[in-house]
Design a protein around this motif. Structure first.
Motif, PDB file in Angstrom:
ATOM      1  N   ALA A 131       1.082  -1.351   0.433  1.00 49.27           N
ATOM      2  CA  ALA A 131      -0.080   0.008  -0.119  1.00 49.27           C
ATOM      3  C   ALA A 131       1.038   1.338   0.571  1.00 49.27           C
ATOM      4  N   LEU A 132       2.276   1.081   0.214  1.00 47.48           N
ATOM      5  CA  LEU A 132       2.585   2.606   0.508  1.00 47.48           C
ATOM      6  C   LEU A 132       3.451   2.289  -0.611  1.00 47.48           C
ATOM      7  N   ILE A 133       4.044   1.564  -1.005  1.00 53.02           N
ATOM      8  CA  ILE A 133       4.541   1.644  -2.539  1.00 53.02           C
ATOM      9  C   ILE A 133       3.577   1.905  -3.539  1.00 53.02           C
ATOM     10  N   MET A 134       2.460   1.456  -3.687  1.00 53.30           N
ATOM     11  CA  MET A 134       1.709   2.484  -4.450  1.00 53.30           C
ATOM     12  C   MET A 134       1.201   3.139  -4.381  1.00 53.30           C
ATOM     13  N   ILE A 135       1.486   3.773  -3.092  1.00 52.10           N
ATOM     14  CA  ILE A 135       0.718   5.470  -2.796  1.00 52.10           C
ATOM     15  C   ILE A 135       2.303   6.023  -3.185  1.00 52.10           C
ATOM     16  N   LEU A 136       3.717   5.722  -3.404  1.00 51.43           N
ATOM     17  CA  LEU A 136       4.808   6.312  -3.450  1.00 51.43           C
ATOM     18  C   LEU A 136       4.557   6.083  -5.095  1.00 51.43           C
ATOM     19  N   SER A 137       3.597   5.489  -5.897  1.00 53.10           N
ATOM     20  CA  SER A 137       4.270   5.106  -7.335  1.00 53.10           C
ATOM     21  C   SER A 137       2.818   6.053  -7.909  1.00 53.10           C
ATOM     22  N   TRP A 138       2.292   7.140  -7.387  1.00 55.68           N
ATOM     23  CA  TRP A 138       1.188   8.280  -8.065  1.00 55.68           C
ATOM     24  C   TRP A 138       1.762   9.125  -8.265  1.00 55.68           C
ATOM     25  N   GLU A 139       1.183   9.569  -9.746  1.00 56.58           N
ATOM     26  CA  GLU A 139       1.765  10.912 -10.440  1.00 56.58           C
ATOM     27  C   GLU A 139       2.324  11.958  -8.940  1.00 56.58           C
ATOM     28  N   ASN A 140       3.226  12.539  -9.101  1.00 62.19           N
ATOM     29  CA  ASN A 140       3.915  13.265  -8.255  1.00 62.19           C
ATOM     30  C   ASN A 140       2.890  13.304  -6.777  1.00 62.19           C
ATOM     31  N   ILE A 141       3.508  12.495  -6.217  1.00 59.83           N
ATOM     32  CA  ILE A 141       2.690  12.671  -5.404  1.00 59.83           C
ATOM     33  C   ILE A 141       3.082  13.377  -4.051  1.00 59.83           C
ATOM     34  N   ILE A 142       4.960  13.116  -4.282  1.00 58.50           N
ATOM     35  CA  ILE A 142       5.566  13.919  -3.306  1.00 58.50           C
ATOM     36  C   ILE A 142       6.167  14.972  -3.836  1.00 58.50           C
ATOM     37  N   ASN A 143       5.923  15.743  -3.714  1.00 63.95           N
ATOM     38  CA  ASN A 143       6.986  17.175  -4.194  1.00 63.95           C
ATOM     39  C   ASN A 143       7.280  18.277  -2.896  1.00 63.95           C
ATOM     40  N   LYS A 144       7.897  18.386  -3.150  1.00 64.63           N
ATOM     41  CA  LYS A 144       8.626  20.104  -2.259  1.00 64.63           C
ATOM     42  C   LYS A 144       8.143  20.608  -1.325  1.00 64.63           C
ATOM     43  N   LYS A 145       6.823  20.071  -1.604  1.00 65.36           N
ATOM     44  CA  LYS A 145       6.093  21.560  -0.833  1.00 65.36           C
ATOM     45  C   LYS A 145       5.070  21.047   0.580  1.00 65.36           C
ATOM     46  N   ASN A 146       5.221  19.770  -0.393  1.00 64.25           N
ATOM     47  CA  ASN A 146       4.505  17.995   0.813  1.00 64.25           C
ATOM     48  C   ASN A 146       5.303  16.993   1.878  1.00 64.25           C
ATOM     49  N   ILE A 147       6.551  17.441   0.795  1.00 68.22           N
ATOM     50  CA  ILE A 147       7.345  15.882   1.226  1.00 68.22           C
ATOM     51  C   ILE A 147       7.942  16.375   2.817  1.00 68.22           C
ATOM     52  N   ARG A 148       7.922  17.503   3.798  1.00 67.67           N
ATOM     53  CA  ARG A 148       7.988  17.377   4.931  1.00 67.67           C
ATOM     54  C   ARG A 148       6.719  16.535   5.712  1.00 67.67           C
ATOM     55  N   LEU A 149       5.692  17.225   5.201  1.00 65.98           N
ATOM     56  CA  LEU A 149       4.025  16.253   5.542  1.00 65.98           C
ATOM     57  C   LEU A 149       3.492  14.842   5.806  1.00 65.98           C
ATOM     58  N   TRP A 150       4.685  14.468   4.441  1.00 67.56           N
ATOM     59  CA  TRP A 150       4.761  13.053   4.031  1.00 67.56           C
ATOM     60  C   TRP A 150       5.829  12.007   5.181  1.00 67.56           C
ATOM     61  N   ALA A 151       6.774  13.205   4.843  1.00 69.21           N
ATOM     62  CA  ALA A 151       7.749  12.200   6.070  1.00 69.21           C
ATOM     63  C   ALA A 151       7.374  12.038   7.032  1.00 69.21           C
ATOM     64  N   LEU A 152       6.540  13.151   7.281  1.00 69.10           N
ATOM     65  CA  LEU A 152       6.681  13.057   9.587  1.00 69.10           C
ATOM     66  C   LEU A 152       5.305  11.863   9.299  1.00 69.10           C
ATOM     67  N   GLY A 153       4.586  11.716   8.861  1.00 68.86           N
ATOM     68  CA  GLY A 153       2.804  10.790   8.716  1.00 68.86           C
ATOM     69  C   GLY A 153       3.361   9.325   8.281  1.00 68.86           C
ATOM     70  N   LEU A 154       4.142  10.091   7.387  1.00 67.95           N
ATOM     71  CA  LEU A 154       4.751   7.806   6.654  1.00 67.95           C
ATOM     72  C   LEU A 154       5.936   7.472   7.949  1.00 67.95           C
ATOM     73  N   GLY A 155       6.919   8.794   8.647  1.00 63.51           N
ATOM     74  CA  GLY A 155       7.341   8.157   9.757  1.00 63.51           C
ATOM     75  C   GLY A 155       6.699   7.591  10.938  1.00 63.51           C
ATOM     76  N   SER A 156       5.581   8.003  11.335  1.00 65.71           N
ATOM     77  CA  SER A 156       4.931   8.318  12.373  1.00 65.71           C
ATOM     78  C   SER A 156       4.345   6.409  12.245  1.00 65.71           C
ATOM     79  N   ILE A 157       3.769   6.539  10.781  1.00 64.75           N
ATOM     80  CA  ILE A 157       3.548   5.275  10.776  1.00 64.75           C
ATOM     81  C   ILE A 157       4.062   3.725  11.397  1.00 64.75           C
ATOM     82  N   SER A 158       5.685   4.196  10.320  1.00 66.59           N
ATOM     83  CA  SER A 158       6.548   3.279  10.182  1.00 66.59           C
ATOM     84  C   SER A 158       7.059   2.504  11.788  1.00 66.59           C
TER      85      SER A 158
END
Length: 706
Positions: A132-159
């Protein structure tokens, strides 16, 4: 008219998806007997008893592991049901979304087919979370400069939470996140872009993982929240200090270098202080997480040699062909704009290959499932100019689906009736039963409890045994922990609570330290082992302590039988250690297949054996698995036996002079009769180039006082 038809098709699609979800939805299971079902019960019981994982219990599952792999007890039914329902729903929705957003019908068909067959082969919840994590990362432009830190915090907490369910899930999810961010840092450096955002994102992910795992690792949650609150308070004080320095002390006339002046702020002061505080708490003041990671890592690393099983070489060769083909696709993917995704897929592919082929039995399905999904995602993301490579890979995928679904016996796997399995999974009665269970969970709980009681009755001890054990502290060797629940025993486990899992010197020594400092009054012992090991070899120093400090119970001096287990032995703690200090030590240096004689068989002799990997062996073990090592034994009575020995824990000293071969001889051993004496022994392996040619050996003799 067209809109109405489209609406009807959408409704039909939702109904079909819901039906498929319910058909594959695994419901919680109760307590069972046997090796696997016993550890499932043990992790549920350990969480309920608030044992500290990494200290009281060491296993690949953590304090939240019962949510995905534990048995249902009265107290944890609803948490397990709710967690699994939420996890299955989220991962399924992510999967459906990923299929829907594909641009071509072929891509949708390819991905849905691969996932469908992965589900048919029993895709487990841990791999569903990873993919599920890999599929999210495969979505087009899901992680970019504007939201990379939010994704890092969220996914880091989940991990961090994943790390507390199962060590491998946490390592894989956090590893994927770190790999993706490192790839972003590399690309920023390559194209001379601003590195600070990506660097902070990397730090965010690690700090978030440390925080979430620290919060829930210790069962005393209030204490955890107090320590996190203290970190936040100190970080706030430090942030205010930074702000005061900037606004009150550094006026325009006294400003320091302009590059550093903007850095001095409340936010940065808070961040630096919190990061330092959470690191200090985790690794110095309250090193529970360090202990948990170390113990889990020891089990994971020892698994490669202790649990390896060699299967069909044709099957292994076929898997390596697929591995190489998919890696070629991933290399091309990395050369394009998908460096992070390609590396994450390669990392997951290696993890699943090692998981599947270290123990080459039903575990190979983990790799097959991963290969199907990873190759499909890679083919979809790769540009059309690699058509030949894609076609060859698609042919391979069709072949692997055909073999494992229709003719697995070709590779030595058990046969399956896939048509029957599909019929069972998608039968209306199966779906109706699951809907009924979800609508009436209390009835489901009662059914699970009834099934558990039926299973537990098979390991119910006789009343005379229970009268002796009463409320005394009891441990169970080697693995049937379900007896604790069946007989309401006062369980006092060793940290590695199943003997076969004490794979390394550290794990065996941890068990020895536990049982010698806090000895149970009784041990329920069954003379058995897995994979042709001798039962005395599983946890060498721990068992040697038991042999010297426990005896056959004076009140239960006969075999104990239950409906499912026969010839159990109840051992009682001795008043004194009957093994004297080592009275004789002999050091040897053996070659492979070189026999050595035991001259002193009147004493108890332990052999500390140091198997060392060659450089090639270390690489081979890290990437794949270690070859089996056997000890070939000639006995005084002219009989011969060969047993598997574990290279990583044998240095702790196995009992070598007297090795019972059956329950009767083991019973006699604990009565104080040192029977089945060993005349000579030698070591062999199928691949000696992976080990150093010389084997250091120390023989220690102990006089028995009893």
């Amino acid at each position: 008219m067209f809109n109405i038809m489209k609406k009807h098709f959408n409704i039909l699609g939702i109904i079909i998806c819901l039906y498929i979800f319910l058909a594959f939805l695994p419901l919680p299971i109760g307590i069972g007997i046997g090796l696997d079902r016993s550890w499932q019960y043990a992790i549920s019981r350990a969480a309920l008893e608030k044992f500290v994982f990494g200290k009281d219990i060491i296993f690949t599952y953590g304090p939240l592991g019962y949510l995905i792999g534990g048995s249902v007890l009265d107290q944890n039914f609803y948490p397990i049901l709710l967690f699994r329902l939420i996890a299955e729903s989220i991962t399924f929705c992510i999967t459906i979304t990923t299929i829907i957003i594909q641009k071509t019908k072929f891509h949708k068909f390819l991905l849905s087919t691969s996932i469908f067959f992965a589900y048919l082969l029993g895709l487990s919840i841990d791999y569903k979370i990873i993919f599920a994590l890999i599929m999210i990362l495969s979505w087009e432009n899901i992680i970019n400069k504007k939201n990379i830190r939010l994704w890092a915090l969220g996914l880091g907490s989940i991990s961090g939470l994943c790390l507390l369910t199962k060590f491998n899930i946490g390592v894989c999810t956090l590893g994927i996140i770190i790999i993706v961010i490192l790839a972003k840092i590399f690309q920023d450096f390559k194209y001379k872009s601003n590195l600070s955002t990506s660097l902070f994102a990397l730090s965010d992910a690690v700090i978030a993982a440390l925080t979430s795992s620290f919060l829930l690792l210790n069962p005393h949650l209030v204490e955890n929240f107090k320590q996190i609150s203290l970190c936040i308070f100190l970080a706030s004080v430090f942030g205010i200090l930074f702000w005061l320095i900037k606004t009150q002390l550094l006026n325009n006339a006294n400003r320091i270098d302009g590059k550093f002046y903007p850095i001095i702020s409340f936010k940065n002061g808070f961040y630096i202080a919190y990061a330092f505080a959470i690191l200090m708490i985790n690794f110095y003041f309250s090193p529970l997480l360090t202990n948990y990671l170390k113990g889990s890592l020891e089990i994971s690393s020892g698994y490669s040699s202790a649990m390896s099983i060699v299967g069909s070489y044709w099957e292994l060769g076929f898997a390596i062909v697929g591995l190489v083909m998919v890696l070629l696709i991933l290399i091309q993917l990395m050369r394009e704009e998908f460096l992070g995704l390609g590396l994450a897929l390669a990392f997951t592919l290696w993890m699943s290959f090692k998981h599947g082929y270290v123990r080459q039995d039903g575990h190979v399905h983990f790799f097959i499932q991963s290969l199907l999904i990873i190759s499909s995602i890679a083919i979809i993301k790769l540009r059309n100019r690699f058509k030949l490579l894609k076609k060859i890979t698609l042919i391979y995928l069709f072949s692997i689906i055909s073999i494992y679904c229709l003719a697995p016996t070709y590779f030595g796997q058990p046969s399956v009736n896939m048509a029957f399995s599909i019929g069972q999974i998608f039968s209306p009665i199966n779906v109706i039963n699951k809907v009924s269970a979800l609508l009436n969970p209390e009835k489901l709980r009662l059914n699970i409890n009834n099934n558990s009681n039926l299973e537990l009755s098979k390991v119910r001890l006789p009343d005379k045994v229970l009268q002796v054990l009463n409320n005394h502290a009891v441990d169970i060797i080697p693995w049937e922990i379900s007896m604790v629940e069946s007989n309401k025993l006062n369980w006092q486990p060793r940290p590695i609570f199943q003997s076969y899992a004490a794979y390394t010197k550290f794990l065996d020594s941890t068990n020895l330290s536990s049982i010698s400092s806090k000895s149970p009054d009784y041990i329920i012992y069954n003379f058995t082992a897995i994979d042709n090991r001798h039962p005395f070899f599983d946890e060498p120093s721990t068992f040697s302590y038991i042999a010297c400090n426990y005896k056959l119970s004076s009140e239960l001096n006969e075999f104990i039988n239950t409906p499912a287990l026969i010839n159990l032995i109840v051992l009682q703690k001795r008043d004194i250690n009957i093994c004297s200090s080592s009275i004789k030590t002999k050091e040897l240096l053996l070659k492979w297949n070189q026999s050595t004689n035991l001259t002193d068989t009147s004493s108890l002799v332990r052999a500390s054996i140091k198997f060392e990997y060659s450089l090639l062996g270390k690489i081979y073990k890290t990437i794949f698995r270690a070859p089996l090592v056997n000890i070939n034994i000639d006995f005084k009575d002219a009989s011969y036996s060969s047993f598997r020995i574990i290279p990583e824990n044998s240095e702790n000293g196995i009992i070598i002079s007297h090795l019972p071969l059956n329950e009767n001889q083991a019973f006699s051993f604990f009565q104080g009769h040192l029977n089945q004496r060993v005349q000579s022994f030698k070591f062999s392996t199928s691949n000696p180039i992976l080990y150093k040619p010389n084997i250091p050996l120390i023989l220690d003799s102990y006089h028995i006082l009893d």
